[in-house]
Write an enzyme that holds these catalytic residues in place. Sequence first.
Site, PDB file in Angstrom:
ATOM      1  N   GLY A 100       0.847  -1.195   0.000  1.00  0.00           N
ATOM      2  CA  GLY A 100       0.000   0.000   0.000  1.00  0.00           C
ATOM      3  C   GLY A 100       0.874   1.233   0.000  1.00  0.00           C
TER       4      GLY A 100
ATOM      5  CD  GLN B 225       3.262   5.886   3.029  1.00  0.00           C
ATOM      6  OE1 GLN B 225       2.374   5.317   2.396  1.00  0.00           O
ATOM      7  NE2 GLN B 225       4.229   5.228   3.662  1.00  0.00           N
TER       8      GLN B 225
ATOM      9  CB  CYS C 254       4.991   2.029   7.714  1.00  0.00           C
ATOM     10  SG  CYS C 254       4.521   3.589   6.956  1.00  0.00           S
ATOM     11  CG  LEU C 255       6.654   1.280   1.674  1.00  0.00           C
ATOM     12  CD1 LEU C 255       6.142   1.629   0.286  1.00  0.00           C
ATOM     13  CD2 LEU C 255       7.766   0.242   1.586  1.00  0.00           C
TER      14      LEU C 255
ATOM     15  CG  HIS D 170      -0.591   0.910   7.438  1.00  0.00           C
ATOM     16  ND1 HIS D 170       0.291   0.579   8.435  1.00  0.00           N
ATOM     17  CD2 HIS D 170       0.062   1.775   6.619  1.00  0.00           C
ATOM     18  CE1 HIS D 170       1.440   1.232   8.225  1.00  0.00           C
ATOM     19  NE2 HIS D 170       1.324   1.951   7.125  1.00  0.00           N
ATOM     20  CD  GLU D 171      -1.072   2.244   2.812  1.00  0.00           C
ATOM     21  OE1 GLU D 171      -0.727   3.431   2.674  1.00  0.00           O
ATOM     22  OE2 GLU D 171      -0.262   1.353   3.143  1.00  0.00           O
TER      23      GLU D 171
ATOM     24  CG  HIS E  11       0.007   6.644   5.661  1.00  0.00           C
ATOM     25  ND1 HIS E  11       1.068   7.203   6.335  1.00  0.00           N
ATOM     26  CD2 HIS E  11       0.344   5.346   5.468  1.00  0.00           C
ATOM     27  CE1 HIS E  11       1.998   6.276   6.539  1.00  0.00           C
ATOM     28  NE2 HIS E  11       1.579   5.133   6.023  1.00  0.00           N
TER      29      HIS E  11
END
Length: 188
Positions: free
Chosen positions: A46, A51, A99-100, A141-142, A145
């Site tokens: 994702g 981000q 997470c990236l 999670h996304e 963000h």
Amino acid sequence: MSILPILAYGDPLLKEKGKPIDRDYPGLDALIDNMWETMYQAKGVGLAAPQIGRRIRLFLVDASPFADEDPSLKDFKKVFINARMLDESGDPWLFNEGCLSFPELREDLMRRPEIRMSYQDQDFREHEESFSGLAARIIQHEYDHIEGILMIDRISPLKRTLLRRTLNNISRGLVRTDYMMKAPRKKR
Ligand code: ZN
């Protein structure tokens, strides 16, 4: 298509709420293509617009790497625009999330297993849909963000204190990644 740098923890933009967009948002299709490219190159499931430095309500999910665990995710690839969480239900369960924007950090987080969400797809068609299990988990999670909420906002203050050095290193760009990152406190 091009790869976009991913903002590391510590960038203030990651703490901001995304703004709704409409179909006139400039270069949206190209942006979405670039976000897919960036996500796949970083081996993510994702990626949310904040981000990559855009303060808008847009995120992408490709849950197909989890098809081994859940065959229904084999073709789960979606673009979420202007998403709204309508409901979260069921008994919270633990899942180890990454997470990236937090390379090398993995944390067990509790979230509810069933969600109901409204969103628009890339063609701005309206959807109201329920998701469960791993799909719900990635979406939650996304979705966080675009609400300016990060993984570490969901762990205990004690644990956060214990992670201080790791978080410092991430924000200073001292953690190696095989994808392009932009760390806010990196010395140049
Ligand atoms: Zn993330």
